[in-house]
Each structure stands twice: as C-alpha cells, then as structure tokens.
Design a protein around this motif. Structure first.
Motif, PDB file in Angstrom:
ATOM      1  N   UNK A  66      -3.046 -12.605  22.067  1.00  0.00           N
ATOM      2  CA  UNK A  66      -4.001 -12.425  20.600  1.00  0.00           C
ATOM      3  C   UNK A  66      -3.030 -11.598  19.727  1.00  0.00           C
ATOM      4  N   UNK A  67      -3.249 -12.186  18.589  1.00  0.00           N
ATOM      5  CA  UNK A  67      -2.328 -11.570  17.336  1.00  0.00           C
ATOM      6  C   UNK A  67      -3.058 -11.633  16.046  1.00  0.00           C
ATOM      7  N   UNK A  68      -2.908 -10.913  15.171  1.00  0.00           N
ATOM      8  CA  UNK A  68      -3.163 -11.123  13.687  1.00  0.00           C
ATOM      9  C   UNK A  68      -2.049 -11.044  12.845  1.00  0.00           C
ATOM     10  N   UNK A  69      -2.202 -12.084  11.837  1.00  0.00           N
ATOM     11  CA  UNK A  69      -1.178 -12.350  11.046  1.00  0.00           C
ATOM     12  C   UNK A  69      -1.690 -12.381   9.552  1.00  0.00           C
ATOM     13  N   UNK A  70      -1.197 -11.912   8.596  1.00  0.00           N
ATOM     14  CA  UNK A  70      -1.562 -11.734   7.218  1.00  0.00           C
ATOM     15  C   UNK A  70      -0.293 -12.022   6.423  1.00  0.00           C
ATOM     16  N   UNK A  71      -0.394 -12.957   5.480  1.00  0.00           N
ATOM     17  CA  UNK A  71       0.364 -13.092   4.291  1.00  0.00           C
ATOM     18  C   UNK A  71       0.074 -13.533   2.996  1.00  0.00           C
ATOM     19  N   UNK A  79       7.616  -4.762  20.128  1.00  0.00           N
ATOM     20  CA  UNK A  79       7.381  -6.056  20.054  1.00  0.00           C
ATOM     21  C   UNK A  79       8.177  -6.935  20.789  1.00  0.00           C
ATOM     22  N   UNK A  80       9.370  -6.588  20.447  1.00  0.00           N
ATOM     23  CA  UNK A  80      10.495  -7.527  21.108  1.00  0.00           C
ATOM     24  C   UNK A  80      10.725  -7.160  22.596  1.00  0.00           C
ATOM     25  N   UNK A 124       0.765  -1.387  -0.112  1.00  0.00           N
ATOM     26  CA  UNK A 124      -0.010  -0.078  -0.013  1.00  0.00           C
ATOM     27  C   UNK A 124       0.939   1.175  -0.166  1.00  0.00           C
ATOM     28  N   UNK A 125       0.283   2.258   0.728  1.00  0.00           N
ATOM     29  CA  UNK A 125       1.059   3.578   0.745  1.00  0.00           C
ATOM     30  C   UNK A 125       1.954   3.538   1.705  1.00  0.00           C
ATOM     31  N   UNK A 126       2.341   2.587   2.587  1.00  0.00           N
ATOM     32  CA  UNK A 126       3.359   2.656   3.624  1.00  0.00           C
ATOM     33  C   UNK A 126       4.617   1.927   2.707  1.00  0.00           C
ATOM     34  N   UNK A 127       5.632   2.816   2.531  1.00  0.00           N
ATOM     35  CA  UNK A 127       6.889   2.321   2.026  1.00  0.00           C
ATOM     36  C   UNK A 127       7.632   1.422   2.772  1.00  0.00           C
ATOM     37  N   UNK A 128       7.671   1.556   3.946  1.00  0.00           N
ATOM     38  CA  UNK A 128       8.592   0.660   4.792  1.00  0.00           C
ATOM     39  C   UNK A 128       7.617   0.018   6.079  1.00  0.00           C
ATOM     40  N   UNK A 129       6.758  -0.593   5.834  1.00  0.00           N
ATOM     41  CA  UNK A 129       6.114  -1.353   6.903  1.00  0.00           C
ATOM     42  C   UNK A 129       6.936  -1.940   8.033  1.00  0.00           C
ATOM     43  N   UNK A 130       6.341  -1.484   9.283  1.00  0.00           N
ATOM     44  CA  UNK A 130       7.228  -1.992  10.383  1.00  0.00           C
ATOM     45  C   UNK A 130       7.362  -3.434  10.757  1.00  0.00           C
ATOM     46  N   UNK A 131       6.391  -4.275  10.690  1.00  0.00           N
ATOM     47  CA  UNK A 131       6.114  -5.516  11.102  1.00  0.00           C
ATOM     48  C   UNK A 131       6.120  -6.601   9.707  1.00  0.00           C
ATOM     49  N   UNK A 132       7.293  -6.609   9.169  1.00  0.00           N
ATOM     50  CA  UNK A 132       7.151  -7.307   7.822  1.00  0.00           C
ATOM     51  C   UNK A 132       8.408  -8.335   7.310  1.00  0.00           C
ATOM     52  N   UNK A 190      -1.081  -8.287  20.777  1.00  0.00           N
ATOM     53  CA  UNK A 190      -0.193  -7.576  19.351  1.00  0.00           C
ATOM     54  C   UNK A 190      -1.432  -6.811  18.894  1.00  0.00           C
ATOM     55  N   UNK A 191      -1.333  -5.413  18.892  1.00  0.00           N
ATOM     56  CA  UNK A 191      -2.441  -4.768  18.395  1.00  0.00           C
ATOM     57  C   UNK A 191      -2.148  -4.375  16.819  1.00  0.00           C
TER      58      UNK A 191
END
Length: 434
Positions: free
Chosen positions: A196-201, A108-109, A83-91, A166-167
């Motif tokens: 709780x966590x949301x993960x997308x791949x 997160x760490x 998307x518009x996020x050129x450098x997503x944090x958690x990737x 993990x929000x």
C-alpha cells in the motif's frame, strides 16, 4: 486521407537526446518507434471538443535544468506546497525538463521501496521499468500518447515491494517556469501484491507564454495492493494541459483517485481504471474550476473485466465567465464481469450566464448480473439554498461561497496531505474570486 503531420522534433534529435541521458537501447528504440507512430496517428476524438483548434505545437526543446542546492530556491508557489516542513523527507521536484531535487527516507530503501526520477530508474532499474513502462497507456493509442512516449522527461518511478506498507505519503512537484523547455513528465507506480502507498503530486506554472504539458500516469496494482493517488493541476494561463492517467488492477487491488483540475488554460484529462482482476475496486473523485474563456474536457472511466468489481466516480465542476466544460463519465462492464457495480455522478455548477457545462454519463453494459447507476446535473446555484443561508443572517456573498465550497468539499476533504489540502482550498478560492 489525413494531411501530413509536422512533429515538434525529428528522429536524429530524439536519438541524440536518448544518448545524452545514457538510456539503454530498448528505451532509445521505444522513443524512435513512438516518434514514427506520432507521424501517422490522429489526434484523439474528444466529445464535443475540437482539440485540433488548441495550441498543440509549443512543446519547446529539452533543457537540462540546474539542480537545486536548497528548497528555498523554489518559487513561492512551490514552497507553499511544502507547508511548514522546510525539508520534507520523501520529495521529488521536477523543474521544466528534468528533476532538480530528490530526497528519500533511508528506511524506505531498506524496505526495498524505490522512489526516484524515472530517468534514473531507466538506467538503474531498467528491467523493472521496461516491464511496465507504456503498458497501461499504449504509445499507439493516438498522436498525443505517441509524442509523449518519444519526448517524455523527468518523471517519477515508484515501486513498492510485496507486503510493504508505506505509511508516509510520497510527494512530487512538477514545476514549469520556462515555457521554451519541454515539459512532459511520466509517472509510473508499481505496487506489488498486498502493498500500500499514498502518492501526491502538484503541477504548477505562472501565467505567461504558451506551452504544452503532455503527461502520462500509469498505476500497476498487483493482487491485494492499494494505491491512493492524489494530484492537483495548477498550470497558468497560456498552458495546454494534456493528461492520461490509467490504473490496471489485479485481483482484489484498489486504487483511489483524487484529482484537482485547476489549470487556467485549456485542458484535457482522461482518468481511467481497468478492473482486470476479480474483486478489484476503484474510487475516483475529480473537481474542476473553469474561468475566462477556458475549454475543459474531463473524462473519468471504469472498465470492468473481473467479477465482483465495484467502481465509484464523482466529478464536480464549477464554471464562471465564459468557460466551457465537457464532463464525461464512462462505465463499461464487459461480458463475464458478473457482480460488477459501477456508479457515477457528474455535476456542473455554472456561476455565469455565459458559462457552459455538459455532463455526459455513459453506461456500456454487456453483462446481466451487474449493478450500475448514474446521476448528472447541470445548473446554477439553487436559490432555495441561498435563501436558507441568508435567512440565518449570512450575507449573500458569503452564502454564495458556502454553497460553492460545499459543492466541491467531497473532493477537497479527501486530499491526504493537510498542507496540500489547504493549498487546494486556496486555489479554488482564488479562481472563484477572480
């Protein structure tokens, strides 16, 4: 008597590969044992699908990929996922045989969350990985699972400690653009109690030469935890997609599957949930679009062992041209799983006279004090729906699109990342428009 199996790699190559990655001895031994199993096990028996006629030989060889210096080096299709996020944090990004990009929020760490590639986790968190790796999906289930255990590469390890929420969604991209490179990522998610966590791949490749993707997902959900797992598979023509996804739920744990099966080659996917604990619950939403002469075999399962365990499964598939889909929904309620409630729906929409769909709802119930239900349908676009829309001034082409997109909307609207949701919508429009 079965014929001799020709494997895509030999014992010495597996041992050398494990050594080159500095893997601990337990992983080397696991790989070698799995390879031996692969030589003796049969292919899985799929409902009404001759998987032995598919291309199952093009595994390629392990190739160490060059790390990315910046995300702009990714192909356009992969960059659009960001998307518009050129450098997503958690990737995490895997390209062919290995991970080439990893960026994780420091906060997160500090919470004890581990989000890294599985190859690194094997070396740095070996005891934790060893406890859970290939426990939800067993290496000895069939030849495909054994080969995966022997050849897996890259992958993701996600660990969420007790009571941690993990929000922000965590994201991974699995890209294959060299069909001669082995592509077999393994995703392992471990959610400790009350986390709780949301993960997308996303899985993607261009149309091109033949290659095999043999992947496994394991979700271990401890008491009271919640895991939302969304995945979009968009491998191109020439691919053979083979995927096992399995979650094991403890008491009061919950998993939500959101699956887009949009590969352009032949694909087999088995998404299942093991309700081991009392009060555990699951929800699975799957969509698929088939075209050309694709052959798809998609199975969604819920196995109930614990008491008071609700499960809901929805699969919706759209077939066009000469595509064929076998859609299976299996609810198994074991003896003693009182209060279980298993519901499932499978619907196939055919857009061409030569397209074929088969919806198979299966209820296997060994307990009396339970609820279970199913609904299944296979058919073409309802002319009454078309008439209603066209009577309000909508063109036939637009009315047809609205009906089809409305058919798939219950899954598309559940994708937890807006840019991925838009990408899924675009993929569906592209497949239906061709």
């Amino acid at each position: 008597m079965s014929s001799q199996t020709v494997l895509p790699i030999d014992r010495n190559s597996v041992a050398d590969l494990s050594k080159s990655r500095n893997e601990p001895s337990w992983m080397t031994e696991l790989r070698l044992n799995a390879l031996e199993l692969a030589g003796s096990l049969e292919l899985p028996k799929l409902e009404k699908t001759r998987i032995d006629r598919w291309n199952l030989d093009s595994y390629g060889t392990y190739k160490t990929p060059a790390p990315l210096q910046k995300l702009e080096q990714l192909p356009e299709a992969a960059k659009r996922l960001l998307g518009e996020d050129a450098a997503p944090v958690n990737l995490i990004v895997q390209r062919d045989s290995g991970v080439v990009w990893k960026h994780v929020d420091e906060e997160l760490a500090k919470q004890g969350v581990i989000f890294t590639d599985l190859e690194t986790a094997v070396r740095e968190h070996g005891e934790l990985v060893q406890k859970h790796f290939m426990t939800a999906v067993k290496a000895d289930e069939n030849r495909l699972t054994a080969l995966h255990a022997a050849l897996w590469n890259g992958g993701v390890f996600l660990y969420v400690p007790r009571n941690v929420e993990v929000k922000m969604p965590l994201q991974a991209i699995f890209l294959s653009d060299d069909p001669s490179a082995t592509f077999a990522p393994h995703v392992l998610v471990v959610a400790e109690s009350n986390s709780s966590v949301v993960y997308v791949d996303n899985y993607l490749s261009d149309d091109g030469k033949e290659f095999v993707h043999n992947g496994i997902v394991e979700v271990i959900a401890k008491p009271g935890s919640r895991v939302q797992f969304a995945t979009v598979n968009n491998l191109g023509k020439g691919s053979t997609g083979l995927t096992y996804r399995r979650a094991v739920l403890d008491n009061d744990a919950r998993v939500e599957w959101i699956v887009g099966e949009l590969n352009s080659g032949n694909a087999m996917a088995d998404t299942s949930t093991q309700h081991r604990g009392n009060g555990s619950s699951s929800d699975a939403k799957v969509i698929s679009v088939g075209r050309a002469d694709q052959k798809l075999n998609l199975t969604t399962r819920a196995n109930h062992f614990g008491k008071n365990t609700p499960s809901d499964m929805i699969t919706r598939a759209v077939m066009k041209d000469e595509a064929t889909a076998i859609i299976n929904g299996i609810t198994k309620i074991e003896k003693g799983a009182t209060g279980a409630n298993g519901q499932q729906t499978e619907r196939v929409l055919m857009l061409s006279p030569k397209a074929r769909g088969d919806a198979n709802p299966i209820l296997l119930i060994d307990e009396d004090d339970v609820k279970a239900g199913h609904a299944a349908s296979v058919g073409q676009v309802n002319p009454e729906h078309m008439y209603y829309l066209m009577s309000r001034g909508i063109s036939k082409a637009d009315a047809h699109k609205l009906v089809v997109y409305g058919f798939l909307a219950p899954v598309i609207n559940e994708i937890p990342l807006e840019n991925v949701q838009k990408q899924l919508q675009t993929l569906v429009e592209g497949k239906l428009g061709q």
